[in-house]
Design a protein around this motif. Structure first.
Motif, short mmCIF file in Angstrom:
data_model
loop_
_atom_site.label_atom_id
_atom_site.label_comp_id
_atom_site.label_asym_id
_atom_site.label_seq_id
_atom_site.Cartn_x
_atom_site.Cartn_y
_atom_site.Cartn_z
N LEU A 36 -69.84 109.31 51.46
CA LEU A 36 -70.34 110.67 51.27
C LEU A 36 -70.97 110.83 49.89
N LEU A 37 -70.36 110.23 48.88
CA LEU A 37 -70.94 110.28 47.53
C LEU A 37 -72.29 109.58 47.51
N ARG A 38 -72.37 108.44 48.17
CA ARG A 38 -73.65 107.72 48.26
C ARG A 38 -74.70 108.61 48.94
N PHE A 39 -74.31 109.22 50.02
CA PHE A 39 -75.22 110.07 50.80
C PHE A 39 -75.70 111.26 49.97
N ARG A 40 -74.79 111.85 49.19
CA ARG A 40 -75.12 113.06 48.43
C ARG A 40 -75.93 112.75 47.16
N THR A 41 -75.77 111.55 46.59
CA THR A 41 -76.40 111.25 45.29
C THR A 41 -77.48 110.18 45.36
N GLY A 42 -77.54 109.45 46.46
CA GLY A 42 -78.55 108.40 46.59
C GLY A 42 -78.24 107.12 45.84
N ILE A 43 -76.99 106.92 45.42
CA ILE A 43 -76.65 105.70 44.70
C ILE A 43 -76.43 104.54 45.66
N ASP A 44 -76.57 103.32 45.11
CA ASP A 44 -76.34 102.10 45.88
C ASP A 44 -75.23 101.32 45.19
N VAL A 45 -74.03 101.37 45.76
CA VAL A 45 -72.89 100.63 45.23
C VAL A 45 -72.35 99.73 46.32
N THR A 46 -71.66 98.65 45.93
CA THR A 46 -71.20 97.63 46.88
C THR A 46 -69.74 97.85 47.23
N HIS A 47 -69.47 97.94 48.52
CA HIS A 47 -68.12 98.18 49.02
C HIS A 47 -67.34 96.87 49.09
N VAL A 48 -66.12 96.88 48.54
CA VAL A 48 -65.19 95.75 48.64
C VAL A 48 -63.94 96.26 49.37
N PRO A 49 -63.86 96.06 50.68
CA PRO A 49 -62.72 96.61 51.44
C PRO A 49 -61.48 95.73 51.32
N TYR A 50 -60.33 96.38 51.25
CA TYR A 50 -59.04 95.69 51.23
C TYR A 50 -58.19 96.19 52.40
N LYS A 51 -57.10 95.52 52.63
CA LYS A 51 -56.18 95.93 53.69
C LYS A 51 -55.08 96.81 53.09
N GLY A 52 -55.48 98.02 52.68
CA GLY A 52 -54.51 98.95 52.12
C GLY A 52 -54.81 99.31 50.69
N VAL A 53 -54.21 100.42 50.26
CA VAL A 53 -54.41 100.92 48.90
C VAL A 53 -53.81 99.97 47.87
N GLY A 54 -52.62 99.41 48.16
CA GLY A 54 -51.92 98.55 47.22
C GLY A 54 -52.74 97.38 46.74
N PRO A 55 -53.24 96.53 47.64
CA PRO A 55 -54.06 95.38 47.21
C PRO A 55 -55.32 95.80 46.47
N ALA A 56 -55.93 96.90 46.91
CA ALA A 56 -57.15 97.38 46.25
C ALA A 56 -56.84 97.79 44.80
N LEU A 57 -55.75 98.49 44.62
CA LEU A 57 -55.35 98.90 43.27
C LEU A 57 -55.05 97.69 42.39
N GLN A 58 -54.37 96.70 42.94
CA GLN A 58 -54.02 95.52 42.16
C GLN A 58 -55.26 94.83 41.60
N ASP A 59 -56.28 94.67 42.44
CA ASP A 59 -57.49 94.00 41.96
C ASP A 59 -58.30 94.86 41.01
N THR A 60 -58.24 96.18 41.19
CA THR A 60 -58.92 97.07 40.26
C THR A 60 -58.23 97.06 38.91
N LEU A 61 -56.91 97.08 38.92
CA LEU A 61 -56.14 97.02 37.68
C LEU A 61 -56.38 95.70 36.94
N ALA A 62 -56.58 94.64 37.71
CA ALA A 62 -56.81 93.32 37.10
C ALA A 62 -58.25 93.15 36.63
#
Length: 321
Positions: free
Chosen positions: A167-193
């Motif tokens: 929705l943010l991409r749609f509203r602002t026209g930005i191009d960012v790359t999605h990195v999907p994880y299997k759950g919030v926990g693993p996603a947070l771990q890699d972002t924190l790292a």
């Protein structure tokens, strides 16, 4: 005589049905959570089960059945008798899954009765402290300056967190790359790292890391600031007018569940949410107690489906499974 016999049988069946509704619940009631134990949906369901077990004098228990983006658990509830003894504590993904899965075994609007929205909580866009962005405007500018170079983590394709960024991409026209994880926990771990530059997270999961300085919050996705993160401005405040995406969790029953049972469940949810201790606990975690009426919740679910349909078309999201 045949007509009299049929009329008598119908009257007897109606009498038994009414009596069953009056006696409800006279055996244990299952609240199915279509995710693994330990998440927000699970915690909300267990809190409600504890409350109604006391007030209604019958055991309410939680069963977790995750898999396939919540669809396995939802389908098992849809296939259950509409007698008030099997309930669903579902999340906002219930309004999104039809965009991800080609053939769902159920139709949300046809096969489920919305009982009440239990809680809602905002998402928050965060970046690793090594990133230079301080505000949402900085993030948007950096993304426009280097299309596709900024990446972000989410809890998975089709998750509320993924769709919030779409929705943010749609509203602002930005191009960012999605990195999907299997759950919030693993996603947070890699972002924190620092393996991923940014992440769309729910506020409850990200708050401890924001407070500790291990993540920098750029904005929350509610129209008003979160009580749990009062210093973090909203997307709307920062120029993306009208932007709102909330994680929400609600109680459903199989279609055809008697209105008396649905209304009783909603009243019990409202009583729990209006308890000052419950409200204080939820607010501290960034969640807002709701306990809406069944008809209000039903309209809300329809609006959510309509909103995500529009985002799905704009983002060209195609069902893949």
């Amino acid at each position: 005589m045949l007509r009299l016999a049929l009329a008598a049988a119908a009257l007897l069946a109606a009498t038994f049905s009414a009596q069953a509704q009056q006696d409800w619940p006279n055996k244990p009631v299952k609240i199915l959570v279509p995710t693994a134990a330990g998440g927000t949906a699970d915690a909300t369901a267990r809190l409600f089960a504890q409350h109604v077990s006391k007030t209604l004098g019958q055991q309410f228990y939680v069963e977790n059945r995750g898999g396939a983006g919540n669809t396995l658990g939802i389908d098992s509830v849809v296939r259950s008798p509409a007698d008030g003894y099997t309930l669903l504590l579902g999340a906002g993904t219930i309004a999104i899954n039809h965009l991800i899965y080609k053939k769902l075994p159920y139709d949300v609007l046809r096969d489920l009765t919305p009982v009440t929205q239990m809680i809602s909580l905002p998402n928050v866009l965060v970046v690793h402290p090594s990133q230079p962005m301080k505000t949402l405007a900085d993030y948007i500018a950096a993304a426009k300056a280097a299309p596709g170079k900024i990446n972000y983590a989410s809890a998975g394709v089709g998750s509320n967190l993924h769709m919030a960024m779409e929705l943010l991409r749609f509203r602002t026209g930005i191009d960012v790359t999605h990195v999907p994880y299997k759950g919030v926990g693993p996603a947070l771990q890699d972002t924190l790292a620092g393996h991923v530059m940014s992440m769309m997270s729910n506020a409850a999961s990200a708050k401890p890391h924001i407070v500790a300085g291990n993540l920098r919050a750029l904005g929350v996705t509610s129209l008003k600031r979160s009580a749990a993160l009062p210093d973090v401005p909203t997307f709307d405040e920062q120029g993306v007018k009208g932007y709102e995406v909330l994680n929400w969790f609600g109680l459903f029953a199989p279609a055809g569940t008697p209105k008396e049972i649905v209304d009783r469940l909603q009243a019990e949810a409202a009583a729990m949410m209006n308890d000052p201790k419950t409200r204080e606990m939820m607010t501290a975690e960034g969640a807002e107690p709701v306990a809406s009426k069944p008809e209000v919740f039903a309209a809300f679910v329809k609006d959510e489906i309509r909103k995500w349909d529009e985002v799905g078309k704009a983002a060209n999201i195609q069902p893949t499974e």
